[in-house]
Design an enzyme around this catalytic site. Structure first.
Site, PDB file in Angstrom:
ATOM      1  N   ASP A   1      59.716  47.827  22.804  1.00 18.71           N
ATOM      2  CA  ASP A   1      61.093  48.176  23.170  1.00 18.71           C
ATOM      3  C   ASP A   1      61.835  46.972  23.748  1.00 18.71           C
ATOM      4  O   ASP A   1      63.027  46.786  23.483  1.00 18.71           O
ATOM      5  CB  ASP A   1      61.107  49.313  24.193  1.00 18.71           C
ATOM      6  CG  ASP A   1      60.517  50.605  23.661  1.00 18.71           C
ATOM      7  OD1 ASP A   1      60.550  50.826  22.433  1.00 18.71           O
ATOM      8  OD2 ASP A   1      60.018  51.399  24.482  1.00 18.71           O
TER       9      ASP A   1
ATOM     10  N   ASP B   1      54.296  54.450  25.954  1.00 19.15           N
ATOM     11  CA  ASP B   1      55.246  53.778  26.843  1.00 19.15           C
ATOM     12  C   ASP B   1      54.616  53.658  28.216  1.00 19.15           C
ATOM     13  O   ASP B   1      53.772  54.480  28.596  1.00 19.15           O
ATOM     14  CB  ASP B   1      56.552  54.564  26.941  1.00 19.15           C
ATOM     15  CG  ASP B   1      57.432  54.405  25.713  1.00 19.15           C
ATOM     16  OD1 ASP B   1      57.282  53.398  24.992  1.00 19.15           O
ATOM     17  OD2 ASP B   1      58.280  55.277  25.478  1.00 19.15           O
TER      18      ASP B   1
END
Length: 150
Positions: free
Chosen positions: A129, A113
């Site tokens: 995401d 991430d």
């Protein structure tokens, strides 16, 4: 033609996700932050072994079981609803995002991430995401506006 378009969107989404994740790993030290847009957005490299807000942290088995089920259901609905644009768009984005993160989990045991919002407390996230989130919003709109489900 829509099947080909769906495949192209899925492949482009996965490539964008994986290329950017690889760039972040190669250019930002784990835990470090690079400001992109002051007070708005930065890149912070983290290894996420859970989901948003650290839910299911360390539970890789959950994602390794759930993701193929979600993909099978999404592919089935995509096939059934191919002619309905909202379903087509939402499900295509969900499949792309799910595959992007699933590839990380299988290959590395975690998801990379990097996007961190500076103006609000929000989990750090990635391109997959974004694809998943937008896909679910579009799918929700499809369900709400589908005359067959009313």
């Amino acid at each position: 033609m829509k099947k080909l378009l769906s495949l192209v969107i899925i492949v482009v989404g996965i490539i964008a996700d994986q290329v950017f994740k690889n760039w972040v790993v190669a250019n930002i030290q784990l835990g470090d932050t690079k400001k992109i847009w002051p007070d708005v957005l930065s890149l912070t490299y983290i290894k996420n072994d859970g989901a948003a807000w650290s839910s299911f942290s360390g539970q890789q088995w959950f994602f390794l079981v759930l993701t193929p089920i979600v993909l099978i259901v999404a592919l089935w609905f995509l096939w059934k609803k191919m002619g309905q644009n909202w379903y087509f768009a939402g499900l295509t984005l969900i499949i792309a995002g799910a595959l992007g993160n699933f590839m990380d989990r299988v290959r590395q045991g975690f998801v990379v991430d990097m996007f961190q919002t500076e103006f609000m407390n929000f989990p750090i996230f990635n391109i997959a995401d974004i694809l998943l989130s937008v896909g679910f919003v579009v799918l929700f709109i499809a369900i709400l506006t589908d005359k067959e489900t009313k």
